[in-house]
Scaffold this motif. Sequence first.
Motif, short mmCIF file in Angstrom:
data_model
loop_
_atom_site.label_atom_id
_atom_site.label_comp_id
_atom_site.label_asym_id
_atom_site.label_seq_id
_atom_site.Cartn_x
_atom_site.Cartn_y
_atom_site.Cartn_z
N PRO A 65 33.89 4.97 48.61
CA PRO A 65 35.07 4.65 47.76
C PRO A 65 34.70 4.59 46.27
N PHE A 66 33.51 4.07 45.96
CA PHE A 66 33.07 4.01 44.56
C PHE A 66 32.95 5.41 43.97
N GLU A 67 32.36 6.33 44.72
CA GLU A 67 32.18 7.69 44.22
C GLU A 67 33.52 8.39 44.03
N ARG A 68 34.46 8.14 44.93
CA ARG A 68 35.78 8.77 44.79
C ARG A 68 36.48 8.33 43.52
N ARG A 69 36.19 7.11 43.08
CA ARG A 69 36.82 6.63 41.84
C ARG A 69 36.14 7.20 40.61
N ILE A 70 34.80 7.22 40.60
CA ILE A 70 34.11 7.61 39.37
C ILE A 70 34.11 9.12 39.16
N ILE A 71 34.27 9.92 40.22
CA ILE A 71 34.27 11.37 40.01
C ILE A 71 35.54 11.84 39.31
N LYS A 72 36.49 10.94 39.10
CA LYS A 72 37.67 11.29 38.30
C LYS A 72 37.29 11.48 36.84
N ILE A 73 36.13 10.91 36.45
CA ILE A 73 35.61 11.10 35.10
C ILE A 73 34.76 12.38 35.10
N PRO A 74 35.04 13.34 34.22
CA PRO A 74 34.36 14.65 34.26
C PRO A 74 32.84 14.58 34.29
N ILE A 75 32.23 13.70 33.49
CA ILE A 75 30.77 13.66 33.41
C ILE A 75 30.16 13.24 34.75
N PHE A 76 30.81 12.32 35.46
CA PHE A 76 30.31 11.90 36.76
C PHE A 76 30.61 12.93 37.83
N ALA A 77 31.70 13.66 37.69
CA ALA A 77 32.01 14.75 38.61
C ALA A 77 30.94 15.85 38.51
N ASN A 78 30.54 16.16 37.28
CA ASN A 78 29.48 17.16 37.08
C ASN A 78 28.15 16.67 37.64
N LYS A 81 28.14 17.00 41.37
CA LYS A 81 27.91 18.39 41.75
C LYS A 81 26.42 18.75 41.61
N MET A 82 25.77 18.26 40.57
CA MET A 82 24.35 18.53 40.38
C MET A 82 23.51 17.93 41.51
N VAL A 83 23.84 16.72 41.92
CA VAL A 83 23.10 16.07 43.01
C VAL A 83 23.25 16.88 44.30
N GLU A 84 24.45 17.39 44.55
CA GLU A 84 24.68 18.21 45.74
C GLU A 84 23.88 19.50 45.67
N LEU A 85 23.87 20.14 44.50
CA LEU A 85 23.13 21.39 44.35
C LEU A 85 21.63 21.18 44.49
N SER A 86 21.14 20.01 44.09
CA SER A 86 19.69 19.75 44.14
C SER A 86 19.20 19.53 45.55
N GLY A 87 20.10 19.16 46.47
CA GLY A 87 19.70 18.89 47.85
C GLY A 87 19.04 17.54 48.05
N LEU A 88 19.09 16.67 47.06
CA LEU A 88 18.49 15.35 47.17
C LEU A 88 19.30 14.49 48.14
N VAL A 90 20.36 11.52 48.35
CA VAL A 90 20.74 10.28 47.68
C VAL A 90 22.19 10.40 47.22
N THR A 91 22.92 9.32 47.32
CA THR A 91 24.31 9.33 46.88
C THR A 91 24.37 9.15 45.36
N LEU A 92 25.51 9.52 44.81
CA LEU A 92 25.69 9.39 43.37
C LEU A 92 25.61 7.93 42.94
N GLY A 93 26.18 7.03 43.74
CA GLY A 93 26.14 5.61 43.40
C GLY A 93 24.73 5.06 43.34
N LYS A 94 23.90 5.42 44.34
CA LYS A 94 22.51 4.96 44.34
C LYS A 94 21.73 5.56 43.18
N LEU A 95 21.97 6.83 42.89
CA LEU A 95 21.26 7.47 41.78
C LEU A 95 21.57 6.78 40.46
N LEU A 96 22.85 6.49 40.23
CA LEU A 96 23.24 5.82 38.98
C LEU A 96 22.66 4.41 38.90
N SER A 97 22.71 3.68 40.00
CA SER A 97 22.21 2.30 39.98
C SER A 97 20.69 2.26 39.79
#
Length: 321
Positions: A65-78, A81-88, A90-97
């Motif tokens: 749910p946290f990721e669904r909210r923050i990806i509305k902001i373009p910089i976090f959406a990008n 997408k980078m995390v998905e392309l990298s194959g890591l 790790v979730t976006l929330g954990k990476l940011l924290s």
Amino acid sequence: MGDISLFLILLFFAVLFISQALLLPVAGQKAKHGELTKRLKQAQKKLDEESLSLLHEYYLKEMTPFERRIIKIPIFANLKKMVELSGLSVTLGKLLSWTLFSSLLVGLISFALGQLWYINIGLFFGVWILVYTYIQKCITKRLQKFEEQLPDTLDIIKRVLQAGQTINQAFKEVGEEMPDPIGIEFKKTFNLLNFGYDLRLAILQMVDRTPTISMLAFSSAVILQKETGGNLTENLDKVSRVLRARFKLSRKIKTLSAEARLSSWILVLSPFALYLLIMVINPEHAELLITDPRGISAISMGIMSLAVGSLWIRKIINIKV
């Protein structure tokens, strides 16, 4: 102490940026100049609203749910997408924290050691730059490996189709026989097709996860056959030959540009080697460069010049194939 710290920080970032600028990925680059985006938009226009809704729903399904909210902001959406392309894994929330915690810790340690305020800020943002650089490196490595595996994957698909099986079965065979990253991507696509997704929708989803020129060529062949008919096996055979010829040319370019890249490294790193040599021969003379304000200014200008020169060299030797 502040001048020496500033010098070390500038030296660190100089080596980091210069090393990244002089790396020459001959394959695995994302499709640029809007070509991929244009093709995807043209293909998506032909999908109905229900299919587009399924595509968006599938993208959001695995997010918190946290990721669904923050990806509305373009910089976090990008960044997502980078995390998905990298194959890591790790979730976006954990990476940011984790990145925020690390940057704050480094900044606080620098502050506790009595460093100047701009050094503390530089170290704080330096952690974020390091994370961004690492993700970019993972993306390049993963996409390069994906493109190297694609010609063999096309051979498997051709054999399955020639045996009278469906394209769905071909995707299943690739998912079972090929290693990651291409195996997992085709396995995901097969699962989507099993769930009843349209072939074009599943292909577009895979292209979005692996946006390379080679994948664009493969998806175009499959979608074209889906819309207009024709011999898919023959089309894939042509695509396979083109991809192998492209890799052959890329490796030849890498070989021919090896001398130029080696010369670039020598030219860029020679000032640092010369300074270390002076420190050994005449330490007092070398110390003036990092203790005198004029020396710090000279170092700063030199590092900026090296960074610009490195980017210029990369522009010259990075030949697109």
